[in-house]
Write an enzyme that holds these catalytic residues in place. Structure first.
Site, PDB file in Angstrom:
ATOM      1  N   LYS A 114      42.000 -23.136 -27.319  1.00 30.99           N
ATOM      2  CA  LYS A 114      41.728 -24.342 -26.534  1.00 30.99           C
ATOM      3  C   LYS A 114      42.953 -25.254 -26.522  1.00 30.99           C
ATOM      4  O   LYS A 114      43.309 -25.838 -25.490  1.00 30.99           O
ATOM      5  CB  LYS A 114      40.496 -25.068 -27.099  1.00 30.99           C
ATOM      6  CG  LYS A 114      39.209 -24.299 -26.832  1.00 30.99           C
ATOM      7  CD  LYS A 114      38.033 -24.808 -27.635  1.00 30.99           C
ATOM      8  CE  LYS A 114      36.844 -23.851 -27.463  1.00 30.99           C
ATOM      9  NZ  LYS A 114      35.667 -24.243 -28.250  1.00 30.99           N
ATOM     10  N   GLN A 168      33.934 -28.122 -32.914  1.00 29.11           N
ATOM     11  CA  GLN A 168      33.828 -26.663 -32.914  1.00 29.11           C
ATOM     12  C   GLN A 168      32.688 -26.239 -33.845  1.00 29.11           C
ATOM     13  O   GLN A 168      32.705 -26.539 -35.029  1.00 29.11           O
ATOM     14  CB  GLN A 168      35.163 -26.047 -33.379  1.00 29.11           C
ATOM     15  CG  GLN A 168      35.191 -24.531 -33.325  1.00 29.11           C
ATOM     16  CD  GLN A 168      35.070 -23.991 -31.897  1.00 29.11           C
ATOM     17  OE1 GLN A 168      35.791 -24.413 -31.009  1.00 29.11           O
ATOM     18  NE2 GLN A 168      34.163 -23.067 -31.686  1.00 29.11           N
ATOM     19  N   ASP A 176      31.529 -30.202 -23.861  1.00 33.11           N
ATOM     20  CA  ASP A 176      30.784 -28.969 -24.124  1.00 33.11           C
ATOM     21  C   ASP A 176      29.412 -29.004 -23.449  1.00 33.11           C
ATOM     22  O   ASP A 176      28.738 -27.980 -23.357  1.00 33.11           O
ATOM     23  CB  ASP A 176      30.568 -28.792 -25.644  1.00 33.11           C
ATOM     24  CG  ASP A 176      31.616 -27.885 -26.281  1.00 33.11           C
ATOM     25  OD1 ASP A 176      32.252 -27.107 -25.546  1.00 33.11           O
ATOM     26  OD2 ASP A 176      31.789 -27.960 -27.511  1.00 33.11           O
TER      27      ASP A 176
END
Ligand code: NDP
Length: 246
Positions: A14, A58, A81
């Site tokens: 990422k 994460q 997200d």
């Protein structure tokens, strides 16, 4: 948080994508024993920071951290997200700013391949909040006729055999075999499973599946890179939305 090797790879990928695109990013690598309070404090700081438009934690987080509390702490406007209940609700209604990156990547692959979802039998195997459920909603919004299967589904093969578009998000290597797929079906393999020899394999047994499918995504290299691309897209969208609001 912690030193999960898969998480490390995902975070690095990422960051690399951000660099390639010219998106500024900050990484906070917290130790395994960081308290929930400290993590929440950091999220609140980033929620307020004007030069940060997107935040992601994460997953998975260590056991002493409540994942739901953490997701709920991220400002829905910066939730790139799309895991926050506000964004989940918007996806359900069909009027959303952010789409969870993996299902969004699957939809992009379908669209770019010229596949029309309308009226098609779509079968999603897996019902996680991150993949299966939002995937089913997105296919429904595109007018697919959607069936969601899970570990309690009876006669799974009967269901998967009906699919014009089959999405596998199970987390079991080579779980979907060629004999479970209808001739000419579009097969999307979301699974990423690391085998003992470090090789990555999907949830679909590629060799047998490609013989019957009209289109199929490989692992690695299929849905995975799309997930990151969609994260970048959500981040750019978040920046635009926040600038419009300010
Ligand atoms: P989860 O473990 O959260 O969910 C797995 C789902 O599969 C559950 O709904 C479960 O059912 C279902 N399932 C398990 N066993 C069976 C079975 N025997 N028959 C039918 N259904 C079954 O996984 P995720 O959704 O998070 O991820 C799925 C896969 O996708 C994993 O391999 C993961 O690594 C990968 N992944 C890939 C991403 C990418 O970028 N490409 C991003 C995110 C995930 P039940 O609900 O009943 O337990």
């Amino acid at each position: 948080m912690g030193d999960d090797p898969a998480s490390r790879v995902y975070v690095n990928n990422k960051k690399k994508a951000c660099e390639e695109l010219g998106i500024y990013s900050e990484e906070y690598a917290l130790s395994e024993d960081t308290s929930e309070e400290e993590l929440l404090k950091l999220i609140h700081t980033l929620n307020e920071k004007r030069d940060i438009n997107g935040i992601l934690v994460q997953l998975p987080v260590p056991k002493h951290i409540n994942e739901e509390t953490v997701i709920n702490a991220i400002s829905p406007k910066k939730d790139v997200d799309a895991f926050h209940p506000v964004n989940v609700g918007k996806i359900m209604v069909g009027n959303f700013d952010f789409v969870p990156c993996t299902p969004a990547g699957v939809m992009e692959l379908i669209k770019e391949s010229g596949i029309d979802v309308r009226g098609k039998e779509c079968v999603v195997v897996g019902r996680s909040n991150i993949v299966g459920k939002p995937q089913a909603m997105l296919l429904l919004h595109q007018n697919g006729t959607v069936t969601i299967c899970h570990s309690k589904t009876k006669n799974l093969k009967e269901k998967t055999k009906q699919a014009d578009i089959l999405v596998a998000a199970v987390g079991i290597p080579n779980f979907i075999t060629g004999d479970m797929i209808k001739e000419g079906a579009v097969v999307i393999d979301v699974g990423i499973n690391r085998m003992a020899d470090k090789k990555l394999v999907g949830d679909v047994e590629f060799e047998s599946a490609e013989k019957v499918a009209s289109a199929i995504t490989p692992v690695p290299g299929g849905v995975g890179p799309m997930t990151i691309a969609m994260l970048m897209k959500n981040t750019v969208k978040a920046a635009i939305l926040q600038h419009e609001l300010n």
